[in-house]
Scaffold this motif. Structure first.
Motif, PDB file in Angstrom:
ATOM      1  N   ASN A 187       3.578  11.547  79.971  1.00  0.00           N
ATOM      2  CA  ASN A 187       3.736  11.832  78.820  1.00  0.00           C
ATOM      3  C   ASN A 187       2.760  12.399  77.925  1.00  0.00           C
ATOM      4  OD1 ASN A 187       6.353  10.386  78.133  1.00  0.00           O
ATOM      5  ND2 ASN A 187       5.497   8.870  79.071  1.00  0.00           N
ATOM      6  N   VAL A 188       2.874  12.991  76.609  1.00  0.00           N
ATOM      7  CA  VAL A 188       2.011  13.522  75.789  1.00  0.00           C
ATOM      8  C   VAL A 188       2.204  13.231  74.440  1.00  0.00           C
ATOM      9  CG1 VAL A 188       0.902  15.574  75.073  1.00  0.00           C
ATOM     10  CG2 VAL A 188       1.399  15.372  77.348  1.00  0.00           C
ATOM     11  N   CYS A 189       1.295  12.551  73.604  1.00  0.00           N
ATOM     12  CA  CYS A 189       1.806  12.349  72.240  1.00  0.00           C
ATOM     13  C   CYS A 189       0.546  12.608  71.539  1.00  0.00           C
ATOM     14  CB  CYS A 189       2.378  11.045  71.988  1.00  0.00           C
ATOM     15  SG  CYS A 189       1.350   9.770  72.121  1.00  0.00           S
ATOM     16  N   LEU A 190       0.852  12.866  69.990  1.00  0.00           N
ATOM     17  CA  LEU A 190      -0.412  13.163  69.338  1.00  0.00           C
ATOM     18  C   LEU A 190      -0.939  11.846  68.261  1.00  0.00           C
ATOM     19  CD1 LEU A 190       1.050  16.653  68.160  1.00  0.00           C
ATOM     20  CD2 LEU A 190      -0.538  16.257  69.902  1.00  0.00           C
ATOM     21  N   ARG A 191      -2.050  11.608  68.314  1.00  0.00           N
ATOM     22  CA  ARG A 191      -2.578  10.791  67.459  1.00  0.00           C
ATOM     23  C   ARG A 191      -2.782  11.417  66.080  1.00  0.00           C
ATOM     24  NH1 ARG A 191      -5.569  11.087  71.795  1.00  0.00           N
ATOM     25  NH2 ARG A 191      -5.599   9.281  73.339  1.00  0.00           N
ATOM     26  N   GLY A 235      -8.717  15.746  77.957  1.00  0.00           N
ATOM     27  CA  GLY A 235      -8.927  16.824  78.164  1.00  0.00           C
ATOM     28  C   GLY A 235     -10.434  17.142  77.139  1.00  0.00           C
ATOM     29  N   GLU A 236     -10.931  18.277  77.376  1.00  0.00           N
ATOM     30  CA  GLU A 236     -12.115  18.695  76.408  1.00  0.00           C
ATOM     31  C   GLU A 236     -11.534  18.990  75.258  1.00  0.00           C
ATOM     32  OE1 GLU A 236     -15.126  20.850  77.670  1.00  0.00           O
ATOM     33  OE2 GLU A 236     -15.538  19.303  79.690  1.00  0.00           O
ATOM     34  N   HIS A 237     -10.494  19.598  75.050  1.00  0.00           N
ATOM     35  CA  HIS A 237     -10.081  20.189  73.755  1.00  0.00           C
ATOM     36  C   HIS A 237      -9.001  19.493  73.127  1.00  0.00           C
ATOM     37  CE1 HIS A 237     -13.005  23.041  74.552  1.00  0.00           C
ATOM     38  NE2 HIS A 237     -12.507  23.262  75.935  1.00  0.00           N
ATOM     39  N   ASP A 238      -8.790  18.375  73.290  1.00  0.00           N
ATOM     40  CA  ASP A 238      -7.586  17.270  72.619  1.00  0.00           C
ATOM     41  C   ASP A 238      -7.747  17.100  71.153  1.00  0.00           C
ATOM     42  OD1 ASP A 238      -6.531  16.931  75.001  1.00  0.00           O
ATOM     43  OD2 ASP A 238      -7.563  14.920  75.268  1.00  0.00           O
ATOM     44  N   PHE A 239      -8.884  17.181  70.669  1.00  0.00           N
ATOM     45  CA  PHE A 239      -9.059  17.231  68.939  1.00  0.00           C
ATOM     46  C   PHE A 239      -8.455  18.246  68.512  1.00  0.00           C
ATOM     47  CE2 PHE A 239     -10.652  17.122  64.770  1.00  0.00           C
ATOM     48  CZ  PHE A 239     -10.635  15.629  64.567  1.00  0.00           C
ATOM     49  N   GLY A 240      -7.527  18.382  67.379  1.00  0.00           N
ATOM     50  CA  GLY A 240      -6.849  19.460  66.809  1.00  0.00           C
ATOM     51  C   GLY A 240      -5.946  20.380  67.537  1.00  0.00           C
ATOM     52  N   ASN A 241      -5.770  19.635  68.798  1.00  0.00           N
ATOM     53  CA  ASN A 241      -4.548  20.350  69.641  1.00  0.00           C
ATOM     54  C   ASN A 241      -3.158  19.933  69.524  1.00  0.00           C
ATOM     55  OD1 ASN A 241      -3.262  21.145  72.163  1.00  0.00           O
ATOM     56  ND2 ASN A 241      -4.833  20.739  73.350  1.00  0.00           N
ATOM     57  N   GLU A 242      -2.314  20.406  69.280  1.00  0.00           N
ATOM     58  CA  GLU A 242      -1.015  19.932  69.043  1.00  0.00           C
ATOM     59  C   GLU A 242      -0.095  20.307  70.439  1.00  0.00           C
ATOM     60  OE1 GLU A 242       0.853  21.377  65.466  1.00  0.00           O
ATOM     61  OE2 GLU A 242       0.270  23.604  65.713  1.00  0.00           O
ATOM     62  N   ASP A 243      -0.488  20.819  71.243  1.00  0.00           N
ATOM     63  CA  ASP A 243       0.297  21.124  72.329  1.00  0.00           C
ATOM     64  C   ASP A 243       0.675  19.838  73.153  1.00  0.00           C
ATOM     65  OD1 ASP A 243       1.454  22.110  74.737  1.00  0.00           O
ATOM     66  OD2 ASP A 243      -0.415  23.460  75.321  1.00  0.00           O
TER      67      ASP A 243
END
Ligand SMILES: Cc1cc2nc3c(=O)[nH]c(=O)nc-3n(C[C@H](O)[C@H](O)[C@H](O)COP(=O)(O)OP(=O)(O)OC[C@H]3O[C@@H](n4cnc5c(N)ncnc54)[C@H](O)[C@@H]3O)c2cc1C
Length: 388
Positions: free
Chosen positions: A54-58, A360-368
């Motif tokens: 699963n993936v979700c966005l904080r 991941g290294e680029h989770d912040f600001g990442n809406e993928d």
């Protein structure tokens, strides 16, 4: 010093746990009258046991959650969203903070938009205070983003940036955290185990007092986070530094901690059941624009749309922070959590499976929100190496 949360939910709490000094560490040889501690059950960490990804966005806001009211579209609207990586942990306290704003509308029947951690607890707090509640939402559990969270008591995880953590803000956060903590103690010991205390092990290749190398940190996009957790020292069990031979993991340094956790499936079901039993109603409704609030029957509306508020209100203060988890087949005998410092690895044994979170290294600001299976397989392989 720049303080990051790269290890994920719970890490902020754990990296700063109050610790017994080695002198206070209990002698590993127990007195003859006690049985020796039960050995830890090994985790069967292999990619073929991944049954769910699963993936979700904080919904992160640098200024912290938005809890404020306005009069618009002929309605009394209370906004209640933006709880970053702490939504489950702070939910009860945050809802209690929103309650006076809700009551100020003066209406007995209210609408809550959203059925995630924040919407459900806000609805329950309103019910418990004598209000009638109808929830309107696009998704309900288990489809909501909240269902995909890890399930750790992490009240300070990406909840605001350092520059916004004024003394007044910190006092409000502390009140939320203490109030939630108190409520969670009343949900212990129930049949479906919605809330439990678990032991866990914080593992490290280097001594805990040595900072991690720069390569172990996340991307440069993350802001500085305030060190809030020290405010709660009196309600945090102390961690214990373990000596070699006192733990089975293939690392040089380890601490044992004790932490509260949430079995999200059974906990969400409990919230839903309680809400419906108290006369609550859930209506499927998708809002494309807030002016649709004007068409609702209720005159007080509580907006608990989480990350959805970014599109609904055009609120760009909400920043997505991507999080991916894998669920391994349940192993009921594994009753401890693991955090591997500097390896972006977090494991929580839940009743519905073993949660493995790898950032991941680029989770912040990442809406993928697309699933990256290779990322979770690599995390499971890193876990396996701790047991080999
Ligand atoms: C990987 C990961 C791990 C996490 N782990 C933890 C943890 O261990 N502990 C912790 O405390 N927190 C954790 N969090 C944070 C926590 O999950 C969030 O803070 C929380 O889920 C936010 O809840 P919410 O109710 O605001 O949002 P959501 O769960 O997204 O709910 C929003 C609701 O609003 C509805 N909605 C949205 N837009 C609309 C619209 N336009 N019309 C109608 N309905 C709409 C949705 O359908 C849904 O019902 C984690 C987050 C991630 C990503």
């Amino acid at each position: 010093m720049k303080r990051r949360l790269f290890l994920g939910a719970g890490t902020a709490v754990l990296a700063n746990l109050p610790m017994c000094s080695p002198a206070q560490t209990p002698d590993p040889t127990p007195p003859a009258a006690f049985a020796p501690p039960r050995p830890l059950a090994p985790l069967r960490a292999s990619a073929d046991r991944i049954m769910d990804l699963n993936v979700c966005l904080r919904p992160f806001r640098a200024q912290g959650p938005r809890i404020e009211s306005e009069q618009r579209y002929g309605k009394h609207i209370v906004h209640h969203y933006g709880h970053g990586g702490s939504g489950w942990s702070l939910s009860w306290g945050s809802a209690k903070l929103a309650l006076p704003l809700i009551r100020a509308g003066g209406h007995q029947q209210i609408a809550v938009i959203g059925c995630g951690a924040i919407g459900l607890t806000t609805a329950r707090v309103a019910q418990m205070n004598g209000l009638k509640v109808r929830i309107y939402c696009k998704e309900r559990p288990p489809e909501v983003a909240s269902s995909k969270a890890t399930g750790m008591w992490s009240p300070d995880s990406r909840i605001c940036s350092s520059e916004h953590a004024t003394p007044a803000w910190t006092r409000a956060w502390e009140a939320m955290a203490r109030s939630s903590f108190k409520t969670y103690q009343s949900l212990l010991g129930l049949a479906e185990q919605p809330v439990e205390w678990r032991d866990g092990y914080l593992l490290s290749d280097i001594p805990f007092d040595q900072p991690l190398p720069a390569s172990a940190h996340g991307g440069d996009d993350e802001p500085d986070y305030p060190n809030l957790i020290g405010e709660l020292d009196d309600i945090r069990p102390k961690s214990v530094l373990l000596r070699p031979g006192e733990h089975p993991f293939r690392v040089a340094h380890a601490k044992r901690f004790t932490q509260m956790s949430f079995n999200i499936s059974s906990y969400q079901r409990l919230l839903m059941d309680d809400f419906l039993r108290a006369g609550g109603e859930i209506v499927h409704e998708v809002f494309e624009h807030p002016r649709q609030f004007g068409g609702l029957r209720e005159r007080t509306i509580v907006n608990c749309t989480g990350y959805g508020a970014r599109a609904l209100l055009g609120d760009k203060s909400i920043i997505p922070v991507r999080g991916q988890t894998a669920r391994l087949l349940p192993q009921i005998e594994v009753d401890y959590a693991l955090i591997y410092r500097g390896h972006n690895l977090f494991m929580l044994p839940r009743r519905d499976g073993v949660l493995v979170q790898a950032q991941g290294e680029h989770d912040f600001g990442n809406e993928d929100t697309r699933i990256d299976r290779a990322q979770s397989v690599a995390a499971v392989e890193r876990l396996a190496a701790l047991f080999s």
